[in-house]
Write a protein that holds these residues in place. Structure first.
Motif, short mmCIF file in Angstrom:
data_model
loop_
_atom_site.label_atom_id
_atom_site.label_comp_id
_atom_site.label_asym_id
_atom_site.label_seq_id
_atom_site.Cartn_x
_atom_site.Cartn_y
_atom_site.Cartn_z
N PRO A 197 6.27 14.76 -27.91
CA PRO A 197 4.86 14.41 -28.13
C PRO A 197 4.63 12.96 -28.52
O PRO A 197 3.51 12.47 -28.39
N GLU A 198 5.64 12.26 -28.98
CA GLU A 198 5.46 10.89 -29.43
C GLU A 198 5.64 9.87 -28.31
O GLU A 198 5.22 8.72 -28.42
N GLU A 199 6.28 10.28 -27.21
CA GLU A 199 6.55 9.35 -26.10
C GLU A 199 5.52 9.52 -24.99
O GLU A 199 5.20 10.64 -24.60
N ASP A 200 5.03 8.40 -24.50
CA ASP A 200 4.03 8.43 -23.43
C ASP A 200 4.69 8.48 -22.06
O ASP A 200 5.76 7.89 -21.84
N HIS A 201 4.02 9.17 -21.15
CA HIS A 201 4.37 9.17 -19.72
C HIS A 201 3.14 8.70 -18.98
O HIS A 201 2.04 9.24 -19.17
N ILE A 202 3.28 7.69 -18.13
CA ILE A 202 2.14 7.14 -17.41
C ILE A 202 2.41 7.21 -15.91
O ILE A 202 3.57 7.22 -15.48
N GLY A 203 1.34 7.26 -15.11
CA GLY A 203 1.51 7.43 -13.67
C GLY A 203 0.65 6.47 -12.86
O GLY A 203 -0.43 6.06 -13.29
N PHE A 204 1.16 6.13 -11.68
CA PHE A 204 0.49 5.19 -10.79
C PHE A 204 0.60 5.66 -9.34
O PHE A 204 1.56 6.33 -8.96
N SER A 205 -0.39 5.27 -8.53
CA SER A 205 -0.32 5.38 -7.07
C SER A 205 -0.50 3.97 -6.51
O SER A 205 -1.32 3.20 -7.02
N ALA A 206 0.26 3.63 -5.47
CA ALA A 206 0.19 2.26 -4.92
C ALA A 206 0.36 2.28 -3.41
O ALA A 206 1.07 3.13 -2.86
N THR A 207 -0.31 1.35 -2.76
CA THR A 207 -0.15 1.16 -1.31
C THR A 207 -0.05 -0.33 -1.01
O THR A 207 -0.54 -1.17 -1.78
N GLY A 208 0.58 -0.65 0.10
CA GLY A 208 0.69 -2.04 0.51
C GLY A 208 1.23 -2.12 1.93
O GLY A 208 1.60 -1.09 2.52
N THR A 209 1.26 -3.31 2.49
CA THR A 209 1.80 -3.51 3.83
C THR A 209 2.70 -4.74 3.83
O THR A 209 2.52 -5.66 3.03
N LEU A 210 3.66 -4.72 4.75
CA LEU A 210 4.49 -5.90 4.96
C LEU A 210 4.74 -6.04 6.46
O LEU A 210 4.63 -5.07 7.22
N THR A 211 5.07 -7.24 6.87
CA THR A 211 5.41 -7.54 8.27
C THR A 211 6.92 -7.64 8.37
O THR A 211 7.52 -8.57 7.85
N ARG A 212 7.54 -6.67 9.02
CA ARG A 212 9.00 -6.56 8.98
C ARG A 212 9.70 -7.73 9.69
O ARG A 212 10.79 -8.14 9.28
N SER A 213 9.06 -8.28 10.72
CA SER A 213 9.69 -9.38 11.42
C SER A 213 9.84 -10.61 10.53
O SER A 213 10.72 -11.45 10.76
N GLU A 214 9.01 -10.73 9.49
CA GLU A 214 9.13 -11.85 8.57
C GLU A 214 10.42 -11.79 7.76
O GLU A 214 10.87 -12.79 7.22
N PHE A 215 11.01 -10.59 7.71
CA PHE A 215 12.28 -10.42 7.01
C PHE A 215 13.46 -10.37 7.99
O PHE A 215 14.59 -10.10 7.59
N GLY A 216 13.17 -10.61 9.25
CA GLY A 216 14.23 -10.63 10.26
C GLY A 216 14.50 -9.29 10.91
O GLY A 216 15.49 -9.15 11.64
N LEU A 217 13.64 -8.31 10.70
CA LEU A 217 13.83 -6.99 11.32
C LEU A 217 12.81 -6.83 12.43
O LEU A 217 11.63 -6.57 12.18
N SER A 218 13.27 -6.99 13.66
CA SER A 218 12.35 -6.89 14.80
C SER A 218 12.82 -5.87 15.83
O SER A 218 12.25 -5.79 16.92
#
Length: 244
Positions: A197-218
């Motif tokens: 009961p003394e310790e907190d648990h917190i939660g998140f939802s997240a979304t995002g995008t990346l361009t894979r070719s910018e990391f060399g994966l094409s």
């Protein structure tokens, strides 16, 4: 006789037609004045629910209640979806000062799971890999885990955009390339388990995008999309709190 019948018929017709209308009666009655609608009061907005935050502390990812999935266009027909099953994160959380909050995360690229149901070897007889997951994680055309055994993320800026929303921008290092990536984040709340009961648990939802070719994966382009969508669900336990 004919004259008598004609007279009777005329009298009957006049009787059935009712009394003749006077000119005043035949004039159109003035239109009734329109009744103005009584304006109705706009419904009162429900008060916004109070957002409850966990305490300022160090939090570790609860791997039993977290998911990290990615989606990419396949032939323009669908969003091919897969996930990582081994990842970790540490959150330095300060609900009163976003600039004092930071996040670091690591991902094991060999933990990718695609749920490929077919006979991979039958469809890829020349592949040195036994499964599609192994090819994606190990092939130099994809994650090349032998040379790059870890994917990392380190936040550089966290901005609060609302009571329970914000953005997290950080440096993503993938295939030896480091690029900034921004996630849109929703804070879902805080809970305290009965056995801790003394310790907190917190939660998140997240979304995002990346361009894979910018990391060399094409690999696979143009049949496989270049933009990758990331979807994250994560619970964090205050350091010292036992997982469920």
């Amino acid at each position: 006789m004919r004259l008598f019948l004609a007279s009777v018929s005329a009298i009957a017709l006049v009787a059935c037609s009712g009394p003749a209308s006077t000119p005043a009666e035949t004039a159109e009655a003035p239109a009734a004045a329109p009744v103005e609608a009584t304006p109705t009061a706009a419904p009162a907005e429900a008060p916004a629910a109070e957002v409850k935050y966990g305490k300022a502390a160090t939090y570790k990812l609860d791997p039993n209640h977290a998911s990290l999935t990615w989606r990419v266009k396949h032939m323009g027909l669908s969003n091919y979806t897969a996930r990582f099953t081994k990842f970790d994160a540490t959150l330095e959380f300060n609900p009163d000062d976003a600039s004092a909050t930071s996040l670091t995360a690591t991902i094991d690229p060999t933990s990718v799971e695609t749920d490929y149901p077919g006979d991979f070897k039958a469809g890829h007889p020349d592949s040195p890999y036994s499964s599609f997951d192994e090819e994606i994680s190990q092939s130099p055309d994809y994650y090349n885990a032998g040379a790059f055994p870890e994917i990392t993320f380190k936040s550089t800026d966290i901005t609060k955009t609302g009571p329970d929303t914000g953005t997290v921008t950080g440096d993503l290092t993938f295939l030896g390339v480091t690029k900034p990536v921004t996630l849109d984040v929703k804070y879902n709340g805080v809970a305290n388990f009965p056995w801790a009961p003394e310790e907190d648990h917190i939660g998140f939802s997240a979304t995002g995008t990346l361009t894979r070719s910018e990391f060399g994966l094409s690999a696979g382009t143009p049949y496989v999309g270049d933009e990758v969508e990331i979807v994250i669900e994560a619970e964090f336990a205050e350091v010292g709190a036992p997982a469920e």
